[in-house]
Motif scaffolding. Structure first.
Motif, short mmCIF file in Angstrom:
data_model
loop_
_atom_site.label_atom_id
_atom_site.label_comp_id
_atom_site.label_asym_id
_atom_site.label_seq_id
_atom_site.Cartn_x
_atom_site.Cartn_y
_atom_site.Cartn_z
N ARG A 158 0.83 -1.21 0.00
CA ARG A 158 0.00 0.00 0.00
C ARG A 158 0.86 1.26 0.00
O ARG A 158 0.46 2.28 -0.55
N GLN A 159 2.01 1.20 0.63
CA GLN A 159 2.86 2.38 0.72
C GLN A 159 3.70 2.60 -0.53
O GLN A 159 4.17 3.70 -0.76
N ILE A 160 3.93 1.56 -1.31
CA ILE A 160 4.89 1.70 -2.41
C ILE A 160 4.32 1.57 -3.81
O ILE A 160 5.08 1.65 -4.77
N TRP A 161 3.03 1.43 -3.98
CA TRP A 161 2.59 1.28 -5.36
C TRP A 161 2.21 2.60 -6.01
O TRP A 161 1.77 2.64 -7.15
N SER A 162 2.43 3.69 -5.32
CA SER A 162 2.25 5.00 -5.96
C SER A 162 3.14 6.03 -5.26
O SER A 162 3.73 5.75 -4.22
N THR A 163 3.18 7.21 -5.83
CA THR A 163 3.95 8.30 -5.24
C THR A 163 3.08 9.23 -4.41
O THR A 163 3.50 10.33 -4.06
N ASN A 164 1.86 8.81 -4.07
CA ASN A 164 0.93 9.67 -3.35
C ASN A 164 1.50 10.24 -2.04
O ASN A 164 1.30 11.43 -1.77
N PRO A 165 2.18 9.45 -1.20
CA PRO A 165 2.72 10.05 0.03
C PRO A 165 3.69 11.21 -0.25
O PRO A 165 3.63 12.25 0.40
N LEU A 166 4.54 11.04 -1.23
CA LEU A 166 5.47 12.10 -1.60
C LEU A 166 4.71 13.31 -2.16
O LEU A 166 5.04 14.46 -1.85
N GLU A 167 3.70 13.05 -2.96
CA GLU A 167 2.93 14.15 -3.53
C GLU A 167 2.18 14.92 -2.45
O GLU A 167 2.02 16.13 -2.54
N ARG A 168 1.73 14.22 -1.40
CA ARG A 168 1.07 14.91 -0.29
C ARG A 168 2.06 15.83 0.43
O ARG A 168 1.71 16.95 0.80
#
Length: 182
Positions: free
Chosen positions: A105-115
């Motif tokens: 869940r943490q690594i399949w997108s860059t959403n945390p970085l984008e937040r």
């Protein structure tokens, strides 16, 4: 560095290969989805997106690959361009399967970085004008320190100490035949 996640910008991929030699690269699934949906009519976009998302809703690597091939088969009939994009990007968007399921869940997108980037932008917009570059750096650094503290000390840690130990498993324990052949 074991994994770098980004969009599929060729210059960025080349830089990642040069700077982070030996690490895996993964194409952000959110960015891939945007690219794929840009090739279908707007009315069918939600249906195509739902079908593609089923790939990522699987409990383990075997089921991810099985569902991936099923989705490609389904979309070949109705949206061949999307099916071709999926086939071309298989190793890129499924690189998360090389890592423990607890991390997916943490690594399949860059959403945390984008937040985090969005929060830096929000705070710089509030300030408006900075007297010098050091002031901007202090503000951005403060946001990053806050994010680190939140991920490190919160009840719901981004990556727990226990889950990070899972990265030390042997390759045989996390064998993925289709990615190993690539």
């Amino acid at each position: 560095m074991k994994l770098v996640i980004s969009d599929a910008h060729t210059g960025l991929i080349a830089a990642i290969d040069t700077v982070f030699q030996g690490s895996s690269w993964e194409r952000c699934r959110v960015h891939f989805m945007r690219n794929a949906l840009s090739t279908v009519p707007k009315a069918t976009g939600p249906m195509v997106a739902s079908i593609i998302r089923t790939i990522f809703a699987q409990p383990d690597t075997e089921h991810v690959f099985t569902q991936f091939h099923e989705v490609v088969r389904m979309l070949t009939r109705s949206h061949p361009k999307v099916a071709e994009m999926l086939e071309d990007a298989q190793n890129d968007i499924l690189a998360f399967c090389e890592f423990p399921v607890a991390h997916w869940r943490q690594i399949w997108s860059t959403n945390p970085l984008e937040r985090v980037n969005k929060e830096i932008k929000r705070r710089t917009d509030v300030v408006g004008t900075f007297p010098n570059p050091a002031a901007l750096l202090r503000l951005a650094g403060h946001v990053l320190i806050e994010q680190h503290d939140e991920w490190d000390g919160a009840d719901r840690r981004y990556f727990s100490e226990h889950s990070m130990k899972l990265l030390n498993t042997t390759e045989e324990e996390v064998a993925i035949p289709e990615l190993a052949a690539a």
